[in-house]
Scaffold this motif. Structure first.
Motif, PDB file in Angstrom:
ATOM      1  N   MET A  95       0.407  -1.166  -0.224  1.00 23.89           N
ATOM      2  CA  MET A  95      -0.110  -0.254   0.030  1.00 23.89           C
ATOM      3  C   MET A  95       0.456   0.952   0.311  1.00 23.89           C
ATOM      4  N   GLU A  96       1.148   1.713   0.778  1.00 29.24           N
ATOM      5  CA  GLU A  96       1.513   3.357   0.953  1.00 29.24           C
ATOM      6  C   GLU A  96       3.307   2.708   0.833  1.00 29.24           C
ATOM      7  N   SER A  97       3.498   2.052   1.785  1.00 23.48           N
ATOM      8  CA  SER A  97       5.053   1.123   1.169  1.00 23.48           C
ATOM      9  C   SER A  97       4.676  -0.332   1.064  1.00 23.48           C
ATOM     10  N   ASP A  98       5.948  -1.018   0.603  1.00 29.58           N
ATOM     11  CA  ASP A  98       6.112  -2.161  -0.509  1.00 29.58           C
ATOM     12  C   ASP A  98       5.707  -2.951   0.749  1.00 29.58           C
ATOM     13  N   ASP A  99       6.202  -2.809   2.036  1.00 35.85           N
ATOM     14  CA  ASP A  99       5.221  -4.162   2.773  1.00 35.85           C
ATOM     15  C   ASP A  99       4.680  -3.601   4.655  1.00 35.85           C
ATOM     16  N   SER A 100       3.599  -2.827   3.758  1.00 37.26           N
ATOM     17  CA  SER A 100       2.985  -1.761   4.050  1.00 37.26           C
ATOM     18  C   SER A 100       1.668  -3.129   5.389  1.00 37.26           C
ATOM     19  N   GLY A 101       1.819  -4.676   4.422  1.00 33.94           N
ATOM     20  CA  GLY A 101       0.931  -5.563   5.123  1.00 33.94           C
ATOM     21  C   GLY A 101       1.431  -6.408   5.612  1.00 33.94           C
ATOM     22  N   LEU A 115       0.068  -7.842  17.417  1.00 38.83           N
ATOM     23  CA  LEU A 115       0.965  -7.199  19.013  1.00 38.83           C
ATOM     24  C   LEU A 115      -0.250  -6.441  19.844  1.00 38.83           C
ATOM     25  N   LYS A 116      -1.655  -6.575  19.121  1.00 41.87           N
ATOM     26  CA  LYS A 116      -2.100  -6.037  20.363  1.00 41.87           C
ATOM     27  C   LYS A 116      -3.682  -6.996  20.441  1.00 41.87           C
ATOM     28  N   TYR A 117      -4.066  -7.721  19.681  1.00 45.12           N
ATOM     29  CA  TYR A 117      -5.215  -9.047  19.704  1.00 45.12           C
ATOM     30  C   TYR A 117      -4.691  -9.843  18.857  1.00 45.12           C
ATOM     31  N   PRO A 118      -3.476 -11.008  19.718  1.00 43.45           N
ATOM     32  CA  PRO A 118      -2.882 -12.120  19.237  1.00 43.45           C
ATOM     33  C   PRO A 118      -4.192 -13.010  18.380  1.00 43.45           C
ATOM     34  N   ASP A 119      -5.379 -13.352  19.195  1.00 44.66           N
ATOM     35  CA  ASP A 119      -6.187 -14.449  18.430  1.00 44.66           C
ATOM     36  C   ASP A 119      -6.740 -13.442  17.551  1.00 44.66           C
ATOM     37  N   VAL A 120      -6.591 -12.618  16.915  1.00 44.12           N
ATOM     38  CA  VAL A 120      -7.686 -12.023  15.676  1.00 44.12           C
ATOM     39  C   VAL A 120      -6.788 -12.658  14.752  1.00 44.12           C
ATOM     40  N   PRO A 121      -7.709 -13.796  13.625  1.00 46.96           N
ATOM     41  CA  PRO A 121      -6.965 -14.252  12.317  1.00 46.96           C
ATOM     42  C   PRO A 121      -6.452 -13.066  11.351  1.00 46.96           C
ATOM     43  N   VAL A 122      -5.205 -13.356  10.788  1.00 44.22           N
ATOM     44  CA  VAL A 122      -4.541 -12.894   9.753  1.00 44.22           C
ATOM     45  C   VAL A 122      -5.124 -13.253   8.575  1.00 44.22           C
ATOM     46  N   ILE A 123      -5.169 -12.508   7.447  1.00 47.60           N
ATOM     47  CA  ILE A 123      -5.434 -13.358   5.951  1.00 47.60           C
ATOM     48  C   ILE A 123      -4.220 -12.241   4.881  1.00 47.60           C
ATOM     49  N   LEU A 124      -3.351 -12.406   4.980  1.00 44.49           N
ATOM     50  CA  LEU A 124      -2.780 -11.380   3.591  1.00 44.49           C
ATOM     51  C   LEU A 124      -2.431 -12.005   1.820  1.00 44.49           C
ATOM     52  N   ALA A 125      -3.561 -10.479   0.982  1.00 43.62           N
ATOM     53  CA  ALA A 125      -3.794 -11.061   0.163  1.00 43.62           C
ATOM     54  C   ALA A 125      -2.744 -10.056  -0.701  1.00 43.62           C
ATOM     55  N   THR A 126      -1.945 -10.620  -2.075  1.00 40.18           N
ATOM     56  CA  THR A 126      -1.395  -9.932  -2.774  1.00 40.18           C
ATOM     57  C   THR A 126      -1.079 -10.032  -3.632  1.00 40.18           C
ATOM     58  N   ALA A 127      -1.002 -10.003  -5.275  1.00 37.75           N
ATOM     59  CA  ALA A 127      -1.013 -10.007  -6.214  1.00 37.75           C
ATOM     60  C   ALA A 127       0.965  -9.941  -6.403  1.00 37.75           C
ATOM     61  N   VAL A 128       1.818  -9.930  -5.647  1.00 40.19           N
ATOM     62  CA  VAL A 128       3.018  -9.109  -5.739  1.00 40.19           C
ATOM     63  C   VAL A 128       3.683 -10.870  -6.431  1.00 40.19           C
ATOM     64  N   GLN A 138      10.434 -20.778  10.360  1.00 38.19           N
ATOM     65  CA  GLN A 138      11.329 -19.817  10.171  1.00 38.19           C
ATOM     66  C   GLN A 138      10.151 -18.390   9.463  1.00 38.19           C
ATOM     67  N   GLU A 139       9.587 -18.762   8.155  1.00 39.24           N
ATOM     68  CA  GLU A 139       8.460 -17.689   8.015  1.00 39.24           C
ATOM     69  C   GLU A 139       7.335 -17.497   8.698  1.00 39.24           C
ATOM     70  N   LYS A 140       7.000 -18.576   9.153  1.00 38.22           N
ATOM     71  CA  LYS A 140       5.869 -17.947  10.499  1.00 38.22           C
ATOM     72  C   LYS A 140       6.784 -17.305  11.471  1.00 38.22           C
ATOM     73  N   SER A 141       7.938 -17.212  11.801  1.00 35.74           N
ATOM     74  CA  SER A 141       8.405 -16.289  13.008  1.00 35.74           C
ATOM     75  C   SER A 141       8.396 -14.945  12.573  1.00 35.74           C
ATOM     76  N   TRP A 142       8.765 -14.426  11.618  1.00 37.31           N
ATOM     77  CA  TRP A 142       8.504 -13.377  11.127  1.00 37.31           C
ATOM     78  C   TRP A 142       7.180 -12.367  10.191  1.00 37.31           C
ATOM     79  N   ILE A 143       6.853 -13.762   9.376  1.00 33.82           N
ATOM     80  CA  ILE A 143       5.028 -12.908   8.647  1.00 33.82           C
ATOM     81  C   ILE A 143       4.488 -13.891   9.806  1.00 33.82           C
ATOM     82  N   ARG A 144       3.457 -12.231  10.205  1.00 38.03           N
ATOM     83  CA  ARG A 144       2.672 -12.711  11.808  1.00 38.03           C
ATOM     84  C   ARG A 144       1.076 -13.007  10.528  1.00 38.03           C
ATOM     85  N   ALA A 145       0.832 -13.405   9.403  1.00 38.40           N
ATOM     86  CA  ALA A 145      -0.170 -13.853   9.032  1.00 38.40           C
ATOM     87  C   ALA A 145      -0.866 -15.601   9.063  1.00 38.40           C
ATOM     88  N   ASP A 146      -1.669 -15.805   9.532  1.00 43.20           N
ATOM     89  CA  ASP A 146      -2.317 -17.199   8.798  1.00 43.20           C
ATOM     90  C   ASP A 146      -2.590 -17.480   8.148  1.00 43.20           C
TER      91      ASP A 146
END
Lengths: 131, 378
Positions: free
Chosen positions: A59-65, A74-87, A101-109
């Motif tokens: 979005m504003e930056s290449d890694d906004s997602g 950080l605020k709501y650890p239990d909220v599931p997150v989907i990262l959607a992209t065409a990149v 290893q990827e799960k440790s830094w990409i915090r999407a479910d």
């Protein structure tokens, strides 16, 4: 619980993708909050806990997602997150969230390619909401 | 402070410790280098020992005696060549026979240091080698960065091309599934948006053509005298229909009837982009003023609008490829994000300058200076 008990936050700077995603999710029965930028998404997260979030990567930056994933977890650890992209297709920048290893830094479910069908999106959302 | 690793392979202990002593207190500096270079010396008494250290440490510089007890200096050179190690080699030798010299040079030695050498001789050799190594690395780095920039351009480009297709596909699926109703009128928004995305994609393709044209075309033969007032008038005609829709008055003020030597297609690209921006990012009922003036050596073109303006922050990246300023005011304006990067490239091609001055909600002024004299296109 019904689908209408869940509110999904969607952030995407492509107004058409946003319109279509909101349309499809509402058609499936969910409530939605749609925002067009990382900044708006951040201000929503401050005030409101969604049941699930779908973030566009660039979005504003290449890694906004990625940043939004991090902040919401950080605020709501239990909220599931989907990262959607065409990149990933074009950049060959392929990442998944399959390895630890990827799960440790990409915090999407879940990580989804843009352009998936409405029914598929609904399936993924239901899985994450355990419906 | 950068450290270069030096390996000295010589069977004479005096030479090895001499090299260590001299180089451990030596540093090389040049005005064009970012940092000073210092040296860290490792010693090996035989070729065999040297090869082990080569594999382990990958030194930057090798000082190599040819006459060694076991394998010879030239064998070490061949070893390095076969493994494609990026090491600068200087031979230290007391009797550089022509034969050895030729073979060593062929196998990659770049310098010969006669034995015995004075500290000053060693230092000046090392200084040359360091300089050469530095230039080699800088060249390599610049090549890599060039590749990276091209790669980035292509990946962003394909993203920009794919986004409208995704949007269209989504809307068509919506219609195919009759998800918003049975009547065609239920799909007014999707249809309108689809048409807009198609227009956006068409603009992107046109801009891309301009972009590749100015990049690839050799154009010495197309350079001619160009009257800026003519180009301005034709660009205004192109943009006029859109300006009428937005009720924007375009004024052309010719203070000096300036001519420059250029390819008229290039100059047209500049005028088309800046005039259409002055209209696109304006307010309903606003103004776009184009002024053509000249100084002794240059033509001056000013594009001033009464539009939404650009913040200081956004001006920073304004001329980069695929930069689109995204905010509330621009969300309904379509653009490829290539226009200003193209303008800047053209202006630079002609050794001109472009400046921008803007106040949010008041307007933006682009000022271009182009040399009048014939120039060599670079």
């Amino acid at each position: 619980m019904n689908k209408s008990d869940f509110t999904i936050l969607i952030a995407d700077d492509d107004p058409d993708y946003l319109f279509q995603t909101v349309f499809n999710l509402e058609k499936a029965g969910y409530k939605t909050i749609a925002v067009e930028s990382q900044a708006e998404a951040e201000s929503v997260i401050l005030r409101f806990k969604p049941s699930l979030a779908i973030f566009d990567l660039m979005m504003e930056s290449d890694d906004s997602g990625f940043i939004l994933c991090y902040k919401i977890k950080l605020k709501y650890p239990d909220v599931p997150v989907i990262l959607a992209t065409a990149v990933s297709h074009e950049t060959g920048l392929s990442f998944s969230i399959d390895s630890e290893q990827e799960k440790s830094w990409i915090r999407a479910d879940r990580y989804l390619e843009k352009g998936i069908r409405a029914e598929q999106l609904d399936q993924e959302v239901m899985k994450l909401l355990k419906l | 402070m950068a450290v270069l690793k030096v390996l000295v392979i010589d069977d004479e202990p005096g030479i090895r410790s001499g090299v260590s002593r001299i180089l451990n207190n030596f540093h090389v500096t040049y005005p064009f280098m970012d940092e000073d270079y210092t040296f860290e010396v490792t010693e090996a008494a035989t070729g065999e020992e040297g090869v082990t250290i080569l594999d382990r440490d990958l030194p930057d510089i090798l000082l190599l005696d040819n006459k060694l007890p076991g394998i010879q200096g030239v064998d070490v050179l061949e070893y390095i060549r076969k493994r494609n190690y990026d090491i600068v080699v200087a031979m230290i030798t007391s009797y550089a026979s022509l034969d050895v010299a030729i073979r060593a040079t062929r196998d990659g030695a770049i310098d010969f240091i006669p034995k015995p050498f004075t500290p000053q001789e060693l230092k000046s050799s090392i200084e040359n080698i360091t300089k050469q190594q530095y230039l080699k690395r800088i060249t390599h780095k610049m090549k890599q960065e060039g590749k990276k920039i091209r790669y980035q351009f292509l990946s962003v480009l394909s993203h920009e091309l794919k986004a409208p297709l995704n949007a269209l596909e989504g809307y068509l699926r919506m219609m195919q599934g009759k998800q918003a109703g049975e009547m065609i009128d239920d799909y007014a928004t999707p249809i309108e948006r689809s048409l807009q995305r198609i227009q956006g994609m068409r603009n992107l393709i046109m801009d891309l053509l301009d972009f590749t044209k100015i990049r690839l075309e050799r154009k010495e033969e197309k350079i001619q005298e160009v009257r800026l007032a003519d180009i301005a008038a034709s660009a205004i005609t192109t943009v006029q229909p859109f300006a009428i829709q937005m009720d924007i008055a375009i004024n052309l003020d010719i203070r000096s009837d300036a001519y420059i030597m250029a390819d008229p297609d290039d100059i047209e690209i500049v005028f088309n982009n800046l005039i259409s921006n002055a209209v696109k990012y304006n307010r309903i009922g606003g103004k776009a003023d184009i002024t053509i003036d000249s100084s002794e050596n240059a033509a001056i073109i000013i594009f001033a609008d009464t539009g939404i303006g650009i913040t200081k922050n956004d001006i920073e990246n304004l001329f980069d490829e695929f930069v689109r300023i995204k905010n509330e005011k621009t969300r309904n304006i379509s653009g490829s994000g290539l226009g200003l990067s193209i303008v800047k490239k053209v202006v630079e091609l002609y050794h001109g300058t472009i400046n921008v001055d803007s106040t949010p909600d008041v307007g933006t002024v682009f000022k271009i200076k182009l040399p009048k004299k014939p120039i060599t296109i670079t």
